[in-house]
Design a protein around this motif. Structure first.
Motif, PDB file in Angstrom:
ATOM      1  N   ALA A 132      49.518  39.685  37.075  1.00  0.00           N
ATOM      2  CA  ALA A 132      50.350  38.475  36.983  1.00  0.00           C
ATOM      3  C   ALA A 132      51.617  38.616  37.836  1.00  0.00           C
ATOM      4  CB  ALA A 132      50.709  38.189  35.526  1.00  0.00           C
ATOM      5  N   ALA A 170      50.621  38.317  41.469  1.00  0.00           N
ATOM      6  CA  ALA A 170      50.281  36.917  41.738  1.00  0.00           C
ATOM      7  C   ALA A 170      51.548  36.087  41.913  1.00  0.00           C
ATOM      8  CB  ALA A 170      49.422  36.362  40.600  1.00  0.00           C
ATOM      9  N   ASN A 171      52.517  36.291  41.053  1.00  0.00           N
ATOM     10  CA  ASN A 171      53.780  35.563  41.139  1.00  0.00           C
ATOM     11  C   ASN A 171      54.501  35.888  42.450  1.00  0.00           C
ATOM     12  OD1 ASN A 171      55.872  33.861  40.064  1.00  0.00           O
ATOM     13  ND2 ASN A 171      57.037  35.719  39.616  1.00  0.00           N
ATOM     14  N   LYS A 204      47.470  32.424  41.859  1.00  0.00           N
ATOM     15  CA  LYS A 204      47.155  32.531  40.442  1.00  0.00           C
ATOM     16  C   LYS A 204      46.692  33.954  40.122  1.00  0.00           C
ATOM     17  CE  LYS A 204      45.810  27.731  39.958  1.00  0.00           C
ATOM     18  NZ  LYS A 204      44.745  26.790  39.609  1.00  0.00           N
ATOM     19  N   GLN A 260      44.226  34.830  38.517  1.00  0.00           N
ATOM     20  CA  GLN A 260      42.770  34.885  38.680  1.00  0.00           C
ATOM     21  C   GLN A 260      42.386  35.266  40.111  1.00  0.00           C
ATOM     22  OE1 GLN A 260      44.532  32.462  37.295  1.00  0.00           O
ATOM     23  NE2 GLN A 260      43.638  31.899  35.324  1.00  0.00           N
ATOM     24  N   THR A 261      43.226  34.897  41.078  1.00  0.00           N
ATOM     25  CA  THR A 261      42.981  35.253  42.471  1.00  0.00           C
ATOM     26  C   THR A 261      43.050  36.766  42.640  1.00  0.00           C
ATOM     27  OG1 THR A 261      43.927  33.161  43.212  1.00  0.00           O
ATOM     28  CG2 THR A 261      43.769  34.929  44.854  1.00  0.00           C
TER      29      THR A 261
END
Length: 184
Positions: free
Chosen positions: A20, A23-24, A29, A31-32
């Motif tokens: 997470a 991703a941020n 996301k 999920q990517t």
């Protein structure tokens, strides 16, 4: 898993990031990131460029694993240094030391100004008897070359075959040692 997914997951964990958080940082996301690490897809285009900058590695290393950083066998990069981690040290219970070690990723700036960097090692905390000072699973970094005591700091002392973790405080009576019940 393919080599790309393995490299991405190892590098992310080495940097101490969750999926997470990465991703941020990349503006994608979670999920990517999960898909990349499971080998379902690969970073491309702008995502590959962003990932390369975030990891401070060339794009070729992400995709193919080849460059001087990947082949050097170096245990550190610009942001992270691998510090020896002794996970099986027991303190306060009379057990002898098991000095088998792994490595723990430590931000470079944490040890940057330390003297005798080669004397720094980490030990892992097990149990909850030291809360709230240290929680189960916490990793303590120790500079084994430091011999002088500074008021208010926490120290690891070796007494025969035992380790003790103590918070040292100077009072009007003298030195007060509050033992932290540590099971490492």
């Amino acid at each position: 898993m393919d080599d790309v997914s393995i490299r991405l997951k190892k590098k992310r964990k080495l940097m101490g990031l969750t999926q997470a958080q990465l991703a941020n940082l990349l503006g994608v996301k979670p999920q990517t990131i999960s898909g990349w690490e499971r080998g379902l897809s690969h970073p491309k285009g702008a995502q590959l460029s962003s990932l390369s900058k975030a990891f401070n590695v060339p794009k070729s290393w992400i995709l193919y694993g080849n460059d001087e950083l990947a082949n050097s066998g170096s245990s550190s990069c610009d942001l992270i240094v691998k510090i020896p981690l002794y996970e099986n040290i027991q303190t306060g219970v009379g057990n002898s030391f098991d000095l088998s070690r792994n490595f723990y990723p430590m931000p470079s700036d944490v040890i940057e100004n330390q003297e005798n960097k080669d004397s720094i090692f980490c030990i892992k905390v097990y149990g909850n008897s030291m809360e709230p000072a240290f929680y189960d699973g916490a990793v303590l970094a120790v500079n084994g070359s430091r011999k002088s005591v500074i008021d208010g700091r926490v120290y690891v002392f070796r007494i025969n075959n035992r380790l003790r973790v103590k918070a040292i405080k100077e009072t009007h009576i003298g030195i007060d040692t509050n033992e932290l019940q540590l099971k490492l």
